[in-house]
Write an enzyme that holds these catalytic residues in place. Structure first.
Site, PDB file in Angstrom:
ATOM      1  CB  CYS A  28      -0.929   0.012   1.201  1.00  0.00           C
ATOM      2  SG  CYS A  28      -1.962  -1.447   1.267  1.00  0.00           S
ATOM      3  CG  ASN A  76      -6.645  -1.293  -0.280  1.00  0.00           C
ATOM      4  OD1 ASN A  76      -5.755  -0.972  -1.062  1.00  0.00           O
ATOM      5  ND2 ASN A  76      -6.409  -1.570   0.994  1.00  0.00           N
ATOM      6  CG  HIS A 119      -3.478   3.219   0.847  1.00  0.00           C
ATOM      7  ND1 HIS A 119      -3.773   2.717  -0.403  1.00  0.00           N
ATOM      8  CD2 HIS A 119      -3.660   2.204   1.719  1.00  0.00           C
ATOM      9  CE1 HIS A 119      -4.108   1.447  -0.273  1.00  0.00           C
ATOM     10  NE2 HIS A 119      -4.054   1.110   1.005  1.00  0.00           N
TER      11      HIS A 119
HETATM   12  O1  UT7 Z   1      -4.462  -1.268   2.652  1.00  0.00           O
HETATM   13  C1  UT7 Z   1      -4.009  -1.200   3.968  1.00  0.00           C
HETATM   14  C2  UT7 Z   1      -4.256  -2.411   4.681  1.00  0.00           C
HETATM   15  N1  UT7 Z   1      -5.635  -2.721   4.961  1.00  0.00           N
HETATM   16  C3  UT7 Z   1      -6.397  -1.997   5.783  1.00  0.00           C
HETATM   17  O2  UT7 Z   1      -6.109  -0.893   6.133  1.00  0.00           O
HETATM   18  C4  UT7 Z   1      -7.618  -2.684   6.332  1.00  0.00           C
HETATM   19  C5  UT7 Z   1      -7.759  -2.433   7.811  1.00  0.00           C
HETATM   20  N2  UT7 Z   1      -8.853  -3.195   8.400  1.00  0.00           N
HETATM   21  C6  UT7 Z   1     -10.146  -3.008   8.086  1.00  0.00           C
HETATM   22  O3  UT7 Z   1     -10.437  -2.160   7.280  1.00  0.00           O
HETATM   23  C7  UT7 Z   1     -11.184  -3.814   8.801  1.00  0.00           C
HETATM   24  O4  UT7 Z   1     -10.560  -4.619   9.782  1.00  0.00           O
HETATM   25  C8  UT7 Z   1     -12.035  -4.717   7.856  1.00  0.00           C
HETATM   26  C9  UT7 Z   1     -12.981  -3.857   7.047  1.00  0.00           C
HETATM   27  C10 UT7 Z   1     -11.134  -5.499   6.926  1.00  0.00           C
HETATM   28  C11 UT7 Z   1     -12.866  -5.690   8.679  1.00  0.00           C
HETATM   29  O5  UT7 Z   1     -13.703  -4.979   9.584  1.00  0.00           O
HETATM   30  P1  UT7 Z   1     -13.762  -5.381  11.113  1.00  0.00           P
HETATM   31  O6  UT7 Z   1     -14.706  -4.482  11.746  1.00  0.00           O
HETATM   32  O7  UT7 Z   1     -12.342  -5.401  11.653  1.00  0.00           O
HETATM   33  O8  UT7 Z   1     -14.379  -6.845  11.051  1.00  0.00           O
HETATM   34  P2  UT7 Z   1     -13.860  -8.190  11.713  1.00  0.00           P
HETATM   35  O9  UT7 Z   1     -12.842  -8.811  10.833  1.00  0.00           O
HETATM   36  O10 UT7 Z   1     -13.521  -7.986  13.143  1.00  0.00           O
HETATM   37  O11 UT7 Z   1     -15.179  -9.050  11.648  1.00  0.00           O
HETATM   38  C12 UT7 Z   1     -16.372  -8.672  12.380  1.00  0.00           C
HETATM   39  C13 UT7 Z   1     -17.485  -9.620  12.000  1.00  0.00           C
HETATM   40  C14 UT7 Z   1     -17.117 -11.093  12.145  1.00  0.00           C
HETATM   41  O12 UT7 Z   1     -18.283 -11.792  12.543  1.00  0.00           O
HETATM   42  P3  UT7 Z   1     -18.518 -12.187  14.085  1.00  0.00           P
HETATM   43  O13 UT7 Z   1     -17.336 -13.025  14.459  1.00  0.00           O
HETATM   44  O14 UT7 Z   1     -18.581 -10.891  14.828  1.00  0.00           O
HETATM   45  O15 UT7 Z   1     -19.807 -12.920  14.036  1.00  0.00           O
HETATM   46  C15 UT7 Z   1     -16.760 -11.485  10.730  1.00  0.00           C
HETATM   47  O16 UT7 Z   1     -16.957 -12.859  10.496  1.00  0.00           O
HETATM   48  O17 UT7 Z   1     -17.844  -9.426  10.640  1.00  0.00           O
HETATM   49  C16 UT7 Z   1     -17.737 -10.670   9.934  1.00  0.00           C
HETATM   50  N3  UT7 Z   1     -17.266 -10.370   8.582  1.00  0.00           N
HETATM   51  C17 UT7 Z   1     -18.088 -10.162   7.539  1.00  0.00           C
HETATM   52  N4  UT7 Z   1     -19.410 -10.215   7.428  1.00  0.00           N
HETATM   53  C18 UT7 Z   1     -19.944  -9.952   6.226  1.00  0.00           C
HETATM   54  C19 UT7 Z   1     -15.986 -10.205   8.165  1.00  0.00           C
HETATM   55  N5  UT7 Z   1     -15.959  -9.895   6.863  1.00  0.00           N
HETATM   56  C20 UT7 Z   1     -17.255  -9.867   6.447  1.00  0.00           C
HETATM   57  C21 UT7 Z   1     -17.865  -9.594   5.214  1.00  0.00           C
HETATM   58  N6  UT7 Z   1     -19.218  -9.651   5.157  1.00  0.00           N
HETATM   59  N7  UT7 Z   1     -17.175  -9.280   4.100  1.00  0.00           N
END
Ligand code: UT7
Length: 336
Positions: free
Chosen positions: A118, A293, A263
């Protein structure tokens, strides 16, 4: 000591594949929802490449042609190519030489590939800037191009990562500045390798006795892994830090920024950074809603669109900033 020259961005351009993939299209594939994706990331749609048409190198070349045209130079005027990507066409050679071929360059100019994910574009810009500053080269082409969509786990297991990434390319041309004070003021690069595995594509890794066998036994390791929450936590600290570092070095305050091009990782990260820096909506550019992204391509695509839309004008104070896998993070402050 003689004063070094300054480089300035003489041209910008971008290219994105024509295929638009909406969140709704991902719903049945990945057991996700438009509401979840928009709420957590702000993303509405992204572009996916078309096999047989788009490649990392030719998308970069399409962006480069526009940047060269704006700069008023030809491909054979380019004295150095710096190509940032985490998704090269081949394991080796790098995509820089393929871009040179795509552009029909006959001058045997060097082509350098940069692998900083990134932060890759700002790292590449910084490398290019040093060559112009020292007087070694007058015309340097800097490209960021990515194809993510062919390497994503599009099943429900991969949804946490796969919904955020998209494909695209952006490019700039650097030339020596002829106007006092105009150009790249400074660049700031950082890394912290202790977090290398927090956002990673592990395979095909060279440190396996038999790469092919390892991949056949562990095919899921060809997909990106991301500890999203930890990446988020570090991103919201490093973005403001590295922006402030650039402002401090040049004696500016956040309120002096005309346009911040972060970014495009996640709209929530950008909003956090905007609030932390005290910037109004019109001073922060976002297009993650339309492209997701695109890692090394995201900053030059956003810069190119902002210029095209008249949101950045000659003389504006522009800050570029990025954070991502490595971890690596970087900024550049410039008078456009
Ligand atoms: O480019 C630079 C590098 N990347 C970034 O900067 C990304 C940084 N991180 C993020 O943007 C966020 O962590 C994400 C958007 C990737 C994920 O969001 P989050 O709020 O951290 O979600 P999580 O991974 O903690 O998941 C929360 C819940 C989980 O369900 P439970 O365990 O609470 O029931 C996941 O299984 O959301 C679920 N989940 C989804 N549900 C529907 C994870 N991905 C998805 C999805 N659709 N695509």
């Amino acid at each position: 000591m003689a004063t070094l020259r300054q480089s300035y961005i003489a041209g910008v351009g971008h290219y994105v594949p024509s295929r638009v993939v909406t969140n709704a299209e991902l719903e049945p594939m990945m057991n996700t929802s438009d509401a979840w994706i928009q709420e957590r990331t702000g993303i509405k749609e992204r572009r996916w490449f078309e096999e047989g048409k788009d490649t990392t190198a030719n998308m970069g070349a399409n962006a480069a042609r526009k940047a060269l045209e704006m700069a008023g130079v030809t491909p054979d005027d380019v004295q150095l190519i710096v190509f940032a990507t985490l998704s090269p066409d081949y394991f080796f050679p790098g995509s820089g030489v393929l871009l040179q071929r795509e552009l029909g360059m006959k001058n045997n100019a060097p082509a350098l590939d940069v692998r900083n994910q990134c932060s890759g574009f700002i790292y590449a810009l910084s490398v290019a800037d040093q060559f112009v500053r020292t007087g070694m080269y007058d015309t340097v082409l800097v490209v960021g191009s990515e194809i993510h969509s062919s390497g994503l786990d599009k099943s429900p297991e991969g949804r946490g990562v796969s919904v955020i990434f998209g494909d695209g390319a952006g490019a700039v041309v650097l030339r020596p500045s002829t106007e006092e004070g105009r150009g790249i003021l400074s660049t700031h690069l950082h890394s912290q390798g202790e977090y290398a595995e927090e956002l990673i594509v592990k395979e095909p890794g060279s440190n396996r006795a038999n790469r092919l066998q390892h991949v056949l036994d562990n095919p899921q390791e060809l997909y990106p892994y991301m500890n999203g929450q930890n990446v988020f936590k570090h991103a919201v600290v490093r973005f403001p830090q590295v922006i402030k570092e650039a402002l401090d070095q040049n004696g500016y305050a956040a309120t002096d920024i005309d346009m911040l091009i972060p970014h495009q990782a996640n709209l929530r990260i950008t909003q956090y950074v905007q609030q932390k820096m005290g910037l109004s909506d019109d001073k922060v550019y976002s297009n993650v809603q339309r492209y997701g992204n695109t890692t090394a391509a995201s900053v030059p695509i956003a810069l190119s669109e902002a210029v095209q839309e008249g949101k950045i004008k000659k003389g504006d104070l522009v800050c570029l900033a990025a954070f991502g896998s490595g971890f690596t993070w970087a900024s550049a402050l410039l008078k456009f």
